[in-house]
Design a protein around this motif. Structure first.
Motif, PDB file in Angstrom:
ATOM      1  N   UNK A 128      -3.566  -7.072   6.373  1.00 37.24           N
ATOM      2  CA  UNK A 128      -2.901  -5.939   5.707  1.00 37.24           C
ATOM      3  C   UNK A 128      -1.904  -6.436   4.660  1.00 37.24           C
ATOM      4  N   UNK A 131      -3.543  -8.052   1.437  1.00 39.30           N
ATOM      5  CA  UNK A 131      -3.956  -7.134   0.368  1.00 39.30           C
ATOM      6  C   UNK A 131      -2.744  -6.766  -0.492  1.00 39.30           C
ATOM      7  N   UNK A 132      -1.639  -6.438   0.168  1.00 38.47           N
ATOM      8  CA  UNK A 132      -0.435  -6.042  -0.562  1.00 38.47           C
ATOM      9  C   UNK A 132       0.101  -7.146  -1.460  1.00 38.47           C
ATOM     10  N   UNK A 133      -0.064  -8.400  -1.045  1.00 39.41           N
ATOM     11  CA  UNK A 133       0.480  -9.527  -1.808  1.00 39.41           C
ATOM     12  C   UNK A 133      -0.534 -10.077  -2.822  1.00 39.41           C
ATOM     13  N   UNK A 134      -1.698  -9.447  -2.922  1.00 47.02           N
ATOM     14  CA  UNK A 134      -2.684  -9.883  -3.922  1.00 47.02           C
ATOM     15  C   UNK A 134      -3.469 -11.125  -3.531  1.00 47.02           C
ATOM     16  N   UNK A 159      -7.332  -2.485   5.299  1.00 43.85           N
ATOM     17  CA  UNK A 159      -7.393  -3.630   4.378  1.00 43.85           C
ATOM     18  C   UNK A 159      -8.577  -4.543   4.691  1.00 43.85           C
ATOM     19  N   UNK A 162     -11.157  -4.504   2.182  1.00 43.33           N
ATOM     20  CA  UNK A 162     -10.800  -4.829   0.799  1.00 43.33           C
ATOM     21  C   UNK A 162     -10.375  -6.271   0.574  1.00 43.33           C
ATOM     22  N   UNK A 250       4.235 -13.518  -0.370  1.00 43.53           N
ATOM     23  CA  UNK A 250       5.054 -12.737  -1.297  1.00 43.53           C
ATOM     24  C   UNK A 250       5.844 -13.624  -2.251  1.00 43.53           C
ATOM     25  N   UNK A 257       4.330 -12.393 -10.719  1.00 42.91           N
ATOM     26  CA  UNK A 257       4.876 -11.243 -11.450  1.00 42.91           C
ATOM     27  C   UNK A 257       5.880 -11.710 -12.497  1.00 42.91           C
TER      28      UNK A 257
ATOM     29  N   UNK B 230       9.022  -3.292  -2.514  1.00 43.96           N
ATOM     30  CA  UNK B 230       8.254  -4.530  -2.528  1.00 43.96           C
ATOM     31  C   UNK B 230       6.971  -4.211  -3.289  1.00 43.96           C
ATOM     32  N   UNK B 231       6.785  -4.752  -4.507  1.00 37.57           N
ATOM     33  CA  UNK B 231       5.621  -4.379  -5.311  1.00 37.57           C
ATOM     34  C   UNK B 231       4.332  -4.742  -4.566  1.00 37.57           C
ATOM     35  N   UNK B 232       3.359  -3.856  -4.570  1.00 37.73           N
ATOM     36  CA  UNK B 232       2.169  -4.054  -3.776  1.00 37.73           C
ATOM     37  C   UNK B 232       0.884  -3.956  -4.588  1.00 37.73           C
ATOM     38  N   UNK B 233      -0.039  -4.875  -4.281  1.00 36.06           N
ATOM     39  CA  UNK B 233      -1.351  -4.866  -4.912  1.00 36.06           C
ATOM     40  C   UNK B 233      -2.297  -4.017  -4.058  1.00 36.06           C
ATOM     41  N   UNK B 234      -3.488  -3.760  -4.590  1.00 31.39           N
ATOM     42  CA  UNK B 234      -4.544  -3.108  -3.819  1.00 31.39           C
ATOM     43  C   UNK B 234      -4.183  -1.694  -3.440  1.00 31.39           C
ATOM     44  N   UNK B 235      -4.740  -1.256  -2.339  1.00 23.93           N
ATOM     45  CA  UNK B 235      -4.526   0.125  -1.906  1.00 23.93           C
ATOM     46  C   UNK B 235      -3.531   0.208  -0.759  1.00 23.93           C
ATOM     47  N   UNK B 236      -2.788  -0.866  -0.524  1.00 24.55           N
ATOM     48  CA  UNK B 236      -1.848  -0.885   0.591  1.00 24.55           C
ATOM     49  C   UNK B 236      -0.699   0.071   0.306  1.00 24.55           C
ATOM     50  N   UNK B 237      -0.442   0.965   1.250  1.00 24.44           N
ATOM     51  CA  UNK B 237       0.635   1.931   1.025  1.00 24.44           C
ATOM     52  C   UNK B 237       1.979   1.403   1.506  1.00 24.44           C
ATOM     53  N   UNK B 238       1.938   0.687   2.616  1.00 26.57           N
ATOM     54  CA  UNK B 238       3.192   0.161   3.148  1.00 26.57           C
ATOM     55  C   UNK B 238       2.895  -1.105   3.939  1.00 26.57           C
TER      56      UNK B 238
END
Lengths: 263, 263
Positions: A128, A131-134, A159, A162, A250, A257, B230-238
């Motif tokens: 999970x 995905x958020x961290x690319x 996730x 994905x 992150x 970024x 916290x900037x997030x990639x993909x479709x992660x909401x939280x």
């Protein structure tokens, strides 16, 4: 409607939840819950099981799908479900297949390499967060917990569909492959030479993350280009594996970024 | 040696494991396991329970301590223990008492403020990570999970004894107190204005972290000086609450190490 827990399909379902062997033989896994159902790529759906109550409320939605739906009595559904408070929908989903070469060939990949990770919640949380961290791919040693374990799939929060992943028989061989593609390989290590934030992750970067109790084996740590540590205050000896991985992921995300903005 | 699960001390022990009410009435909590036993400040030890097998192996070590030791038969010990594979030692420990004013009065405090956090594993992981990241105190709303829940104490890996914490009745009031001490208050928020790494955490800094399912309530988020995301990639909401907290804590740690070096 299936009303007996002795039904062959129900028995199969329970075995698919419990045993990796059965999942791998059929090439499928089970996904539970209404929220994650909406995130399953529809071409992967083999079969949908719903409770009678769920069926009554979602008859129209289910009629629109191009997948077979089987209704179970509420009691039988609760029996077949893995969670304590099931949401009335269980899906049999085709396993995802990725090829290592495809995953590492892109521009500046951001890769996690997991060695003998055992806790299902940790793996789910890592996927999970990844995905958020690319993160572009996750490579796992064969002895990691099964990604299709219901506890893992649940904690990925979708996730799983994905973030590409592969299991490899030989982790050092996979790391050698990464190096051929000029990916820098960092081992998260308590005795790391540099602090993790002193390295530059703008190019292709991979992080080796070890087992919860024992960290990385020396054999695997030795394959890295450099060992990095997360500097720690107090008497803490190590971080939870998912937390350590998250801090590293992150940091990559942060640096990339920043670099993007400076161009 | 106690050989019956009906023994009054055994019954009390089980209730102390299960119920916060009993723990708070007695002002104690239960800590399980050999590793964490070595981390308990000895002045807090009220009573030590060991299994017969553990006693046989550790007779000398136990004789040296200035605390009462009670031996339970192995069967009774397993009954009283909270874990599936108990290690043969259970301690009754005095609860820790801290005062909010003391915790926030230091130089450049680094504080976590948890609002209605519910998962014991998350709280334990946050406390463990907090020690590693140099957090000086944790403030919790009264409706957070009990820090003395056995699942929390276990997953703190001993950090529970080293990271000061308080529960407060009124979180906005506690935040107002922080501001009086010139501590900047950041709310971790999905709709945050700035990315978390664009802020400066060299001065006193506090982070508001919300509930796993719902995030921060608007009432609490409104008390912050600024909302960060916290900037997030993909479709992660939280992110998982413990992961989000960890990323923020280690950004503070990173900035402060960097600043220290630049001086």
């Amino acid at each position: 409607m299936i009303t007996s827990t002795g039904n062959a399909k129900v028995k199969e379902l329970v075995q698919l939840q419990k045993k990796a062997k059965n999942r791998n033989k059929e090439g499928v896994f089970i996904v539970e819950g209404g929220r994650i159902f909406t995130e399953i790529p529809k071409e992967l759906l083999v079969q949908v099981y719903v409770s009678e109550s769920f069926y009554e409320k979602n008859r129209e939605m289910l009629a629109q799908g191009a997948y077979p739906v089987e209704v179970l009595s509420d009691t039988v559904f609760d029996y077949a479900a893995d969670t304590r408070t099931p949401q009335g929908i269980l899906c049999v989903v085709r396993q995802l297949k990725y090829c290592l070469e495809d995953l590492i060939a892109g521009e500046a990949p951001h890769i996690l390499v997991l060695d003998n990770l055992q806790d299902p919640g940790n793996l789910g949380t890592i996927i999970r967060t990844a995905e958020g961290a690319g993160v572009t791919a996750i490579i796992m040693s064969r002895d990691c917990v099964d990604v299709y374990n219901p506890k893992v799939t649940r904690s990925t929060m979708g996730s799983l569909f994905r973030v590409p992943f592969v299991y490899v028989e030989d982790l050092p061989e996979a790391v050698a492959e990464l190096k051929k593609y000029n990916i820098s390989v960092f081992a998260a290590h308590l005795q790391g030479k540099n602090a993790y934030d002193e390295e530059n992750y703008s190019g292709g970067s991979a992080f080796l993350i070890g087992n919860e109790g024992n960290g990385l084996s020396e054999e695997v740590a030795d394959t890295a280009d450099i060992r990095v540590r997360i500097p720690m205050c107090g008497k803490v000896e190590s971080l939870n594996a998912a937390v350590a991985a998250s801090v590293l992921m992150f940091e990559v995300s942060r640096q990339r970024r920043r670099n993007g903005k400076e161009r």
